[in-house]
Design an enzyme around this catalytic site. Structure first.
Site, PDB file in Angstrom:
ATOM      1  CB  CYS A 141      -0.926   0.009   1.218  1.00  0.00           C
ATOM      2  SG  CYS A 141      -2.056  -1.389   1.219  1.00  0.00           S
TER       3      CYS A 141
HETATM    4  N1  LIG Z   1      -2.723  -5.724   2.899  1.00  0.00           N
HETATM    5  C1  LIG Z   1      -3.143  -4.692   3.634  1.00  0.00           C
HETATM    6  O1  LIG Z   1      -2.778  -4.532   4.779  1.00  0.00           O
HETATM    7  C2  LIG Z   1      -4.107  -3.661   3.060  1.00  0.00           C
HETATM    8  C3  LIG Z   1      -4.569  -2.627   3.897  1.00  0.00           C
HETATM    9  C4  LIG Z   1      -5.457  -1.701   3.384  1.00  0.00           C
HETATM   10  C5  LIG Z   1      -5.818  -1.770   2.032  1.00  0.00           C
HETATM   11  N2  LIG Z   1      -5.330  -2.763   1.246  1.00  0.00           N
HETATM   12  C6  LIG Z   1      -5.754  -2.800  -0.164  1.00  0.00           C
HETATM   13  O2  LIG Z   1      -6.477  -3.995  -0.388  1.00  0.00           O
HETATM   14  C7  LIG Z   1      -6.235  -4.489  -1.719  1.00  0.00           C
HETATM   15  C8  LIG Z   1      -5.761  -5.924  -1.659  1.00  0.00           C
HETATM   16  O3  LIG Z   1      -4.506  -5.971  -0.981  1.00  0.00           O
HETATM   17  P1  LIG Z   1      -3.953  -7.306  -0.330  1.00  0.00           P
HETATM   18  O4  LIG Z   1      -2.695  -6.975   0.370  1.00  0.00           O
HETATM   19  O5  LIG Z   1      -5.033  -7.992   0.436  1.00  0.00           O
HETATM   20  O6  LIG Z   1      -3.638  -8.148  -1.659  1.00  0.00           O
HETATM   21  P2  LIG Z   1      -3.285  -9.712  -1.774  1.00  0.00           P
HETATM   22  O7  LIG Z   1      -2.454  -9.848  -3.004  1.00  0.00           O
HETATM   23  O8  LIG Z   1      -2.745 -10.221  -0.488  1.00  0.00           O
HETATM   24  O9  LIG Z   1      -4.682 -10.415  -1.997  1.00  0.00           O
HETATM   25  C9  LIG Z   1      -5.430 -10.209  -3.129  1.00  0.00           C
HETATM   26  C10 LIG Z   1      -6.001 -11.529  -3.627  1.00  0.00           C
HETATM   27  O10 LIG Z   1      -6.781 -11.249  -4.773  1.00  0.00           O
HETATM   28  C11 LIG Z   1      -6.649 -12.355  -5.671  1.00  0.00           C
HETATM   29  N3  LIG Z   1      -7.049 -11.895  -6.984  1.00  0.00           N
HETATM   30  C12 LIG Z   1      -6.373 -11.104  -7.852  1.00  0.00           C
HETATM   31  N4  LIG Z   1      -7.132 -10.864  -8.939  1.00  0.00           N
HETATM   32  C13 LIG Z   1      -8.296 -11.507  -8.767  1.00  0.00           C
HETATM   33  C14 LIG Z   1      -9.466 -11.646  -9.537  1.00  0.00           C
HETATM   34  N5  LIG Z   1      -9.595 -11.015 -10.703  1.00  0.00           N
HETATM   35  N6  LIG Z   1     -10.463 -12.417  -9.074  1.00  0.00           N
HETATM   36  C15 LIG Z   1     -10.347 -13.039  -7.886  1.00  0.00           C
HETATM   37  N7  LIG Z   1      -9.263 -12.940  -7.084  1.00  0.00           N
HETATM   38  C16 LIG Z   1      -8.260 -12.189  -7.542  1.00  0.00           C
HETATM   39  C17 LIG Z   1      -5.179 -12.723  -5.550  1.00  0.00           C
HETATM   40  O11 LIG Z   1      -4.968 -14.058  -5.989  1.00  0.00           O
HETATM   41  C18 LIG Z   1      -4.940 -12.546  -4.050  1.00  0.00           C
HETATM   42  O12 LIG Z   1      -5.159 -13.750  -3.344  1.00  0.00           O
HETATM   43  C19 LIG Z   1      -5.237  -3.511  -2.336  1.00  0.00           C
HETATM   44  O13 LIG Z   1      -5.919  -2.538  -3.068  1.00  0.00           O
HETATM   45  C20 LIG Z   1      -4.578  -2.861  -1.137  1.00  0.00           C
HETATM   46  O14 LIG Z   1      -4.071  -1.586  -1.455  1.00  0.00           O
HETATM   47  C21 LIG Z   1      -4.500  -3.722   1.737  1.00  0.00           C
END
Ligand SMILES: NC(=O)c1ccc[n+]([C@@H]2O[C@H](COP(=O)([O-])OP(=O)(O)OC[C@H]3O[C@@H](n4cnc5c(N)ncnc54)[C@H](O)[C@@H]3O)[C@@H](O)[C@H]2O)c1
Length: 400
Positions: A234
């Site tokens: 992020c």
């Molecule tokens: N990780 C954090 O702490 C956090 C905190 C706040 C906001 N966010 C936001 O949340 C979002 C996700 O981040 P994350 O760290 O959880 O990502 P991540 O990569 O850990 O998880 C995302 C998941 O989505 C899946 N994916 C990707 N494309 C897909 C699709 N088309 N259909 C179905 N599944 C699909 C991936 O395989 C993965 O398992 C981002 O926008 C990030 O900026 C994350």
């Protein structure tokens, strides 16, 4: 609850009751699977089953520093193909300002299917801090926004049953900016102390002592910790999403640009400090054996995305050092950012420490045996001030 993921290994692991994240216990997933309250699937045709769809796909950046919206576009395509009347679609990923209404809405709405009547569209950003046990998710206020008043009412109702406090805002764009500004605030302030660290080090002033002293002021000062560089999915990417949109409007954020450029310089600063410290011990970096401690972007998690360890390892290897790493959370380090390919974690023994010319602390995991490291290393570069903080001092401990 039905979880959708295109990653079959994650789907399989959830259905077996195993967590995919180090900070969420298997027992939580297992109890939901056993009570049949949770299952996972990669079959996107089943997207017509849930009443509410929360989109949490990645929003990274491209190599040329633009938003990579491919995951979001793919997810919304599957949702549109399976949309059924009455569904609430809520984006939780962090997008650019305007994305919910400009990118998602046109993919879902048709002449026959109207938002706010046939389906509902909302944006409510994730406010997660992995590994932080101080806050329960339900106690973190939840920002909600909707494309129409009806959409807002529905998402507000949904989250009022889950969160202690729900905070509605007037538009999805306002909520998108709120999320971005929270993270840009962190990015800019961490970059500020990281730049100060470089300047104060040249002045031979200890940044951590300065920050400790400044933190005694009861008002007007909020402390941020310097380190080897900003990482994670992020904080490094969100400023790029904001400034990308600003540039489309003919605007430029000079503060964001400067912060991004300071962060780019951090690997070089750590590298130069290591080189100088080795020279002082009459050793050449090119022939040195270097052990990196911690390759995740922050302590006590398994996430290596955009970790500052990656450009530092690249720089050391490009300049001829033999680099190994030890990280209890990352047995195998695989990343497209790593120039020489996959690496394997080595054990942290007296022998491994003693044969290293330099031990470089990048991530201060709580489980590292700091006393042992301090006693058996010839030279330590400490990017987190963990040794000094624990009173493990000496000429062989250098701050960077
Ligand atoms: N990780 C954090 O702490 C956090 C905190 C706040 C906001 N966010 C936001 O949340 C979002 C996700 O981040 P994350 O760290 O959880 O990502 P991540 O990569 O850990 O998880 C995302 C998941 O989505 C899946 N994916 C990707 N494309 C897909 C699709 N088309 N259909 C179905 N599944 C699909 C991936 O395989 C993965 O398992 C981002 O926008 C990030 O900026 C994350």
């Amino acid at each position: 609850m039905l979880g959708f993921d295109q990653d079959l290994a994650k789907v399989d692991s959830i259905n077996k009751g195993q967590s995919c994240l180090s900070h969420i216990n298997d027992s939580i997933i297992e109890s939901h699977i056993t009570s049949k309250r949770l299952s996972a699937t990669a079959d996107m045709r089943r997207l017509n089953e849930p009443d509410v769809i929360l989109i949490c796909v990645p929003t990274p950046t491209t190599a040329d520093q633009n938003p990579n919206l491919s995951y979001l576009i793919d997810a919304i395509k599957h949702i549109a193909n399976n949309l059924r009347p009455g569904q609430l679609i809520c984006l939780e990923s962090t997008p650019y300002p305007g994305a919910t209404d400009e990118l998602l809405l046109p993919s879902l709405q048709t002449k026959e299917i109207t938002v706010g009547r046939d389906f509902f569209l909302a944006f409510s950003p994730e406010r997660e801090d992995p590994g932080n046990t101080q806050y329960k998710i339900s106690s973190i206020p939840k920002i909600v926004s909707g494309t129409t008043r009806e959409c807002l009412k529905i998402v507000e109702n949904l989250y009022s049953g889950v969160f202690d406090k729900v905070f509605p805002v007037s538009s999805t764009q306002t909520a998108e900016c709120t999320k971005l500004i929270e993270n840009i605030y962190r990015h800019v302030n961490i970059s500020f102390v990281n730049e100060l660290k470089q300047i104060l080090s040249r002045m031979e002033v200890d940044i951590w002592e300065v920050l400790e002293a400044a933190s005694t002021k009861p008002f007007g000062f909020h402390r941020f910790s310097p380190g080897p560089g900003i990482g994670g999915h992020c904080i490094p990417n969100n400023p790029i999403y904001f400034s990308w949109k600003a540039k489309q409007l003919g605007m430029n954020s000079q503060i964001i640009d400067s912060a991004l450029s300071v962060e780019k310089s951090m690997a070089g600063f750590v590298y130069e400090t290591a080189k100088r410290a080795l020279t002082k011990q009459k050793k050449k970096l090119a022939n040195s054996r270097i052990l990196i401690l911690g390759v995740t972007y922050k302590p006590n998690v398994q996430d290596t995305r955009e970790s500052p360890a990656l450009p530092i390892i690249n720089l050391l290897q490009e300049n001829g050092a033999t680099v190994e790493y030890s990280d209890p959370y990352v047995p195998i380090l695989q990343s497209s950012e790593l120039k020489t390919g996959e690496m394997h974690s080595v054990p942290l023994t007296e022998k491994d420490l003693a044969i290293a010319d330099l031990v470089m602390l990048i991530t201060d995991h709580s489980s590292f045996p700091y006393k042992l490291i301090h006693e058996h290393s010839a030279l330590i570069i400490d990017t987190r001030n963990v040794f000094r903080r624990n009173n493990f001092i000496g000429d062989h401990v250098i701050q960077a």
